[in-house]
Design a protein around this motif. Structure first.
Motif, PDB file in Angstrom:
ATOM      1  N   LEU A 141       0.967  -1.238   0.115  1.00 58.50           N
ATOM      2  CA  LEU A 141       0.017  -0.209  -0.195  1.00 58.50           C
ATOM      3  C   LEU A 141       0.894   1.412  -0.117  1.00 58.50           C
ATOM      4  O   LEU A 141       0.505   2.410  -0.603  1.00 58.50           O
ATOM      5  CB  LEU A 141      -0.848   0.079   1.075  1.00 58.50           C
ATOM      6  CG  LEU A 141      -2.194  -1.107   1.348  1.00 58.50           C
ATOM      7  CD1 LEU A 141      -3.022  -1.060   2.571  1.00 58.50           C
ATOM      8  CD2 LEU A 141      -3.078  -0.769  -0.208  1.00 58.50           C
ATOM      9  N   LEU A 142       1.860   1.304   0.541  1.00 57.11           N
ATOM     10  CA  LEU A 142       2.892   2.260   0.704  1.00 57.11           C
ATOM     11  C   LEU A 142       3.848   2.347  -0.362  1.00 57.11           C
ATOM     12  O   LEU A 142       4.547   3.471  -0.891  1.00 57.11           O
ATOM     13  CB  LEU A 142       3.664   2.450   2.079  1.00 57.11           C
ATOM     14  CG  LEU A 142       2.690   2.420   3.342  1.00 57.11           C
ATOM     15  CD1 LEU A 142       3.682   2.606   4.457  1.00 57.11           C
ATOM     16  CD2 LEU A 142       1.823   3.781   3.357  1.00 57.11           C
ATOM     17  N   SER A 143       4.477   1.351  -0.799  1.00 52.81           N
ATOM     18  CA  SER A 143       5.649   1.094  -1.847  1.00 52.81           C
ATOM     19  C   SER A 143       5.472   2.203  -2.990  1.00 52.81           C
ATOM     20  O   SER A 143       6.280   2.750  -3.549  1.00 52.81           O
ATOM     21  CB  SER A 143       5.973  -0.083  -2.195  1.00 52.81           C
ATOM     22  OG  SER A 143       6.388  -0.970  -1.175  1.00 52.81           O
ATOM     23  N   PRO A 144       4.240   2.103  -3.545  1.00 46.21           N
ATOM     24  CA  PRO A 144       3.996   2.967  -4.869  1.00 46.21           C
ATOM     25  C   PRO A 144       4.102   4.262  -4.778  1.00 46.21           C
ATOM     26  O   PRO A 144       4.837   5.069  -5.514  1.00 46.21           O
ATOM     27  CB  PRO A 144       2.584   2.578  -5.459  1.00 46.21           C
ATOM     28  CG  PRO A 144       2.184   1.242  -4.789  1.00 46.21           C
ATOM     29  CD  PRO A 144       2.985   1.137  -3.709  1.00 46.21           C
ATOM     30  N   TYR A 145       3.623   4.948  -3.465  1.00 48.79           N
ATOM     31  CA  TYR A 145       3.784   6.326  -3.231  1.00 48.79           C
ATOM     32  C   TYR A 145       5.132   6.583  -3.012  1.00 48.79           C
ATOM     33  O   TYR A 145       5.763   7.689  -3.323  1.00 48.79           O
ATOM     34  CB  TYR A 145       2.859   6.728  -2.005  1.00 48.79           C
ATOM     35  CG  TYR A 145       2.700   8.138  -1.889  1.00 48.79           C
ATOM     36  CD1 TYR A 145       2.007   8.977  -2.835  1.00 48.79           C
ATOM     37  CD2 TYR A 145       3.269   8.830  -0.707  1.00 48.79           C
ATOM     38  CE1 TYR A 145       1.972  10.071  -2.633  1.00 48.79           C
ATOM     39  CE2 TYR A 145       3.097  10.160  -0.651  1.00 48.79           C
ATOM     40  CZ  TYR A 145       2.408  10.891  -1.663  1.00 48.79           C
ATOM     41  OH  TYR A 145       2.518  12.245  -1.552  1.00 48.79           O
ATOM     42  N   PHE A 146       5.886   5.846  -2.125  1.00 46.46           N
ATOM     43  CA  PHE A 146       7.473   5.995  -1.914  1.00 46.46           C
ATOM     44  C   PHE A 146       8.002   6.131  -2.999  1.00 46.46           C
ATOM     45  O   PHE A 146       9.071   6.661  -3.497  1.00 46.46           O
ATOM     46  CB  PHE A 146       7.852   4.773  -1.098  1.00 46.46           C
ATOM     47  CG  PHE A 146       7.286   5.179   0.351  1.00 46.46           C
ATOM     48  CD1 PHE A 146       6.832   6.064   1.062  1.00 46.46           C
ATOM     49  CD2 PHE A 146       7.494   3.912   1.525  1.00 46.46           C
ATOM     50  CE1 PHE A 146       6.280   6.156   2.119  1.00 46.46           C
ATOM     51  CE2 PHE A 146       7.110   4.146   2.647  1.00 46.46           C
ATOM     52  CZ  PHE A 146       6.400   5.175   3.077  1.00 46.46           C
ATOM     53  N   GLU A 147       7.849   5.104  -4.328  1.00 47.35           N
ATOM     54  CA  GLU A 147       8.349   5.092  -5.411  1.00 47.35           C
ATOM     55  C   GLU A 147       8.260   6.445  -6.108  1.00 47.35           C
ATOM     56  O   GLU A 147       9.276   6.960  -6.625  1.00 47.35           O
ATOM     57  CB  GLU A 147       7.976   3.793  -6.222  1.00 47.35           C
ATOM     58  CG  GLU A 147       8.750   3.876  -7.714  1.00 47.35           C
ATOM     59  CD  GLU A 147      10.328   3.817  -7.532  1.00 47.35           C
ATOM     60  OE1 GLU A 147      10.907   4.395  -8.516  1.00 47.35           O
ATOM     61  OE2 GLU A 147      11.033   3.306  -6.729  1.00 47.35           O
ATOM     62  N   LEU A 148       7.128   7.004  -6.187  1.00 47.84           N
ATOM     63  CA  LEU A 148       6.761   8.286  -6.735  1.00 47.84           C
ATOM     64  C   LEU A 148       7.623   9.536  -5.831  1.00 47.84           C
ATOM     65  O   LEU A 148       8.150  10.175  -6.645  1.00 47.84           O
ATOM     66  CB  LEU A 148       5.133   8.886  -6.676  1.00 47.84           C
ATOM     67  CG  LEU A 148       4.475   7.662  -7.607  1.00 47.84           C
ATOM     68  CD1 LEU A 148       2.986   8.205  -7.091  1.00 47.84           C
ATOM     69  CD2 LEU A 148       4.747   8.500  -9.087  1.00 47.84           C
ATOM     70  N   MET A 149       7.736   9.417  -4.595  1.00 51.76           N
ATOM     71  CA  MET A 149       8.561  10.140  -4.011  1.00 51.76           C
ATOM     72  C   MET A 149      10.175  10.314  -4.387  1.00 51.76           C
ATOM     73  O   MET A 149      10.698  11.132  -4.564  1.00 51.76           O
ATOM     74  CB  MET A 149       8.383   9.976  -2.418  1.00 51.76           C
ATOM     75  CG  MET A 149       6.978  10.139  -1.985  1.00 51.76           C
ATOM     76  SD  MET A 149       6.633   9.688  -0.294  1.00 51.76           S
ATOM     77  CE  MET A 149       7.864  10.496   0.738  1.00 51.76           C
ATOM     78  N   ARG A 150      10.524   9.035  -4.666  1.00 52.62           N
ATOM     79  CA  ARG A 150      12.068   8.902  -4.885  1.00 52.62           C
ATOM     80  C   ARG A 150      12.131   9.414  -6.413  1.00 52.62           C
ATOM     81  O   ARG A 150      13.254  10.126  -6.469  1.00 52.62           O
ATOM     82  CB  ARG A 150      12.417   7.373  -4.862  1.00 52.62           C
ATOM     83  CG  ARG A 150      12.580   6.796  -3.445  1.00 52.62           C
ATOM     84  CD  ARG A 150      13.413   5.400  -3.529  1.00 52.62           C
ATOM     85  NE  ARG A 150      12.338   4.464  -3.756  1.00 52.62           N
ATOM     86  CZ  ARG A 150      11.496   3.937  -3.054  1.00 52.62           C
ATOM     87  NH1 ARG A 150      11.224   4.227  -1.821  1.00 52.62           N
ATOM     88  NH2 ARG A 150      10.527   2.879  -3.558  1.00 52.62           N
TER      89      ARG A 150
END
Length: 171
Positions: A141-150
């Motif tokens: 649930l968090l990984s896609p958003y974290f990838e966008l942040m990176r």
């Protein structure tokens, strides 16, 4: 923007989006407001549906974060009822950030008033991922958003807030 128990209960805060002819809306607004409040969102007839999906999308994102939070404590001797008020209060405290995001999008200045810049937030993401792993919780649930942040950090300014991820979503 209401669930069935909110219909016909004005103090519940439910409302229906309307778009299209403003004149026609204004002529019938009193009648339209009987079951639930009204929110006129523009002349384009499709705007009511778009606003609906936009708000519900934010709701599901919030529900995803809450689900992840509850999953983190699920295997521990922590009563979810004790987490719930803390979680609800935290979400309420963070909700005004949407106004800053809107201001950033309008002005184009994604650094204005930022107190937790993107570089700092990206640096913290491994903690969330390792905590999830330690707790036996999927980070999906968090990984896609974290990838966008990176990605945004790699492409943009580390001093901006999170608004820039929106630009990555728009094709």
């Amino acid at each position: 923007m209401a669930v069935p128990p909110m219909i016909g209960v004005p103090e519940a805060g439910g409302y229906v989006f309307y778009s299209g002819s403003r004149e026609l809306f204004e002529r019938h607004e009193e009648t339209l407001g009987v079951p639930a409040g009204t929110a006129y969102v523009g002349e384009d007839a499709g705007f009511a549906a778009l606003y609906d999906v936009a708000l519900l999308s934010a709701m599901y994102g919030m529900f995803a974060g809450a689900a992840h939070a509850f999953a983190l404590i699920r295997k521990e001797d922590i009563d979810p009822v004790s987490l719930a008020p803390l979680l609800a209060d935290w979400l309420v405290a963070m909700a005004p950030a949407v106004h800053q995001t809107a201001d950033h999008l309008r002005s184009g200045d994604y650094t204005k008033g930022v107190v937790s810049h993107l570089a700092m937030q990206v640096a913290g993401t491994p903690t969330f991922l390792s905590t999830a792993e330690q707790q036996g919780v999927s980070p999906e649930l968090l990984s896609p958003y974290f990838e966008l942040m990176r990605r945004r950090l790699a492409e943009g300014s580390g001093e901006e807030g999170l608004t820039g991820v929106i630009d990555l979503l728009v094709r």
